[in-house]
Design a protein around this motif. Sequence first.
Motif, PDB file in Angstrom:
ATOM      1  N   SER A  48       0.840  -1.193   0.000  1.00  0.00           N
ATOM      2  CA  SER A  48       0.000   0.000   0.000  1.00  0.00           C
ATOM      3  C   SER A  48       0.874   1.243   0.000  1.00  0.00           C
ATOM      4  O   SER A  48       2.110   1.154   0.117  1.00  0.00           O
ATOM      5  N   VAL A  49       0.246   2.393  -0.141  1.00  0.00           N
ATOM      6  CA  VAL A  49       0.934   3.686  -0.136  1.00  0.00           C
ATOM      7  C   VAL A  49       0.140   4.637   0.732  1.00  0.00           C
ATOM      8  O   VAL A  49      -1.099   4.704   0.632  1.00  0.00           O
ATOM      9  N   THR A  50       0.817   5.369   1.616  1.00  0.00           N
ATOM     10  CA  THR A  50       0.143   6.315   2.493  1.00  0.00           C
ATOM     11  C   THR A  50       0.731   7.710   2.329  1.00  0.00           C
ATOM     12  O   THR A  50       1.888   7.870   1.952  1.00  0.00           O
ATOM     13  N   LEU A  51      -0.076   8.720   2.630  1.00  0.00           N
ATOM     14  CA  LEU A  51       0.362  10.108   2.637  1.00  0.00           C
ATOM     15  C   LEU A  51      -0.206  10.754   3.880  1.00  0.00           C
ATOM     16  O   LEU A  51      -1.428  10.819   4.064  1.00  0.00           O
ATOM     17  N   THR A  52       0.672  11.193   4.766  1.00  0.00           N
ATOM     18  CA  THR A  52       0.236  11.743   6.054  1.00  0.00           C
ATOM     19  C   THR A  52       0.973  13.042   6.360  1.00  0.00           C
ATOM     20  O   THR A  52       2.067  13.286   5.834  1.00  0.00           O
ATOM     21  N   TYR A 101      -0.510  13.167  -5.877  1.00  0.00           N
ATOM     22  CA  TYR A 101      -0.569  12.650  -7.246  1.00  0.00           C
ATOM     23  C   TYR A 101       0.253  11.363  -7.360  1.00  0.00           C
ATOM     24  O   TYR A 101      -0.212  10.361  -7.913  1.00  0.00           O
ATOM     25  N   TYR A 102       1.483  11.387  -6.834  1.00  0.00           N
ATOM     26  CA  TYR A 102       2.341  10.205  -6.928  1.00  0.00           C
ATOM     27  C   TYR A 102       1.814   9.064  -6.071  1.00  0.00           C
ATOM     28  O   TYR A 102       1.966   7.886  -6.436  1.00  0.00           O
ATOM     29  N   ALA A 103       1.193   9.389  -4.957  1.00  0.00           N
ATOM     30  CA  ALA A 103       0.605   8.340  -4.131  1.00  0.00           C
ATOM     31  C   ALA A 103      -0.496   7.614  -4.905  1.00  0.00           C
ATOM     32  O   ALA A 103      -0.585   6.373  -4.880  1.00  0.00           O
ATOM     33  N   ASP A 104      -1.338   8.365  -5.587  1.00  0.00           N
ATOM     34  CA  ASP A 104      -2.409   7.753  -6.385  1.00  0.00           C
ATOM     35  C   ASP A 104      -1.835   6.935  -7.530  1.00  0.00           C
ATOM     36  O   ASP A 104      -2.340   5.850  -7.855  1.00  0.00           O
ATOM     37  N   GLU A 105      -0.761   7.457  -8.172  1.00  0.00           N
ATOM     38  CA  GLU A 105      -0.144   6.732  -9.272  1.00  0.00           C
ATOM     39  C   GLU A 105       0.447   5.398  -8.795  1.00  0.00           C
ATOM     40  O   GLU A 105       0.327   4.371  -9.472  1.00  0.00           O
ATOM     41  N   LEU A 106       1.077   5.419  -7.623  1.00  0.00           N
ATOM     42  CA  LEU A 106       1.653   4.184  -7.082  1.00  0.00           C
ATOM     43  C   LEU A 106       0.562   3.184  -6.726  1.00  0.00           C
ATOM     44  O   LEU A 106       0.693   1.980  -6.989  1.00  0.00           O
ATOM     45  N   ARG A 107      -0.529   3.666  -6.128  1.00  0.00           N
ATOM     46  CA  ARG A 107      -1.625   2.754  -5.761  1.00  0.00           C
ATOM     47  C   ARG A 107      -2.197   2.065  -6.991  1.00  0.00           C
ATOM     48  O   ARG A 107      -2.584   0.893  -6.941  1.00  0.00           O
ATOM     49  N   ALA A 108      -2.229   2.783  -8.092  1.00  0.00           N
ATOM     50  CA  ALA A 108      -2.785   2.215  -9.315  1.00  0.00           C
ATOM     51  C   ALA A 108      -1.914   1.100  -9.881  1.00  0.00           C
ATOM     52  O   ALA A 108      -2.384   0.274 -10.673  1.00  0.00           O
ATOM     53  N   LEU A 109      -0.650   1.077  -9.475  1.00  0.00           N
ATOM     54  CA  LEU A 109       0.283   0.072  -9.976  1.00  0.00           C
ATOM     55  C   LEU A 109       0.302  -1.204  -9.132  1.00  0.00           C
ATOM     56  O   LEU A 109       0.924  -2.192  -9.514  1.00  0.00           O
TER      57      LEU A 109
END
Length: 304
Positions: A48-52, A101-109
Amino acid sequence: MGDVLAGIHATWEFDTDSVLIRFERGIRTPRLFQSLRERRIPYAALSSVTLTPGKRGTVVLRAVPRPGADPLLEAAAGQLKESNDPYRLVLPAECGTLAEYYADELRALLGPEASLPAERFLVTAPEAPMHFKAYDGRAGFDGTQVSFRWFWTGASSAKWKAGDQSFPVAELGGVEWRSPEALEGYLRLLPRGAAADSEAGGPGADQAPGVTARVQPDQDPASVVFGLGYGPVHESLPFAAAVLESVRRTQSVPVATAPVPVGGARRDPADIAERIRHLGDLHQAGLVTDAEYSAKKAELLAEL
């Protein structure tokens, strides 16, 4: 993606199948990051990827690895401080939109296997050869075997009696690392059959009722102990990860589990003389019997 995201202490370079994390080498960069230099993390290794929000006007982008994907985190067993987490990218707060933006891009991968533990290591371990100085000895790893060479100023009489040790990777079942930033830190090599028990209990786990307690690390020839300035995280943890990765690659080969003392090669006469002198000190102090003293002295002389 082919993009670059620069943060504090590290830069992430995004490729088609992985992200390359390059760590800075400045004086404020954690020494573990400087030791690692860079790491390539396949997207398949992420869960997963998080942004906090971070501290002091920052945001933190973190890629969360799958359990079992990274030998460094497997060896650390949850003991790394947040500041030493190589999967955290700290950015100024004004970069929050870009980080999102990069968090969403990573989640999509991330694929369907992201929620599952990895069946094998997907992240490359630090490369051998490597070594570090513990409190009671010097640990070395050449890619095929681990060696412990005791210091007469720190090693216990039990370790001196056992002599310097050499452990072929094929005879090991795992590694137990207890951070030098905690009390009684150490690195212990586990023979085959003992690794599963260690992983089930974790560092510092209580002994099960009715089970004989293991030998303390300072008395165990398969362990080196840490201390102030000895076995620091940036040296001992990459070492433990490299050994663990090699162990996992060779675990399918059936072998004996007993550690093999170093022998065969000729040693420095001055070093042998110093060891005999220290052995004599232990003998005079009553820590070594007459028979043990004679046998060990003969063994040391045979190395000349």
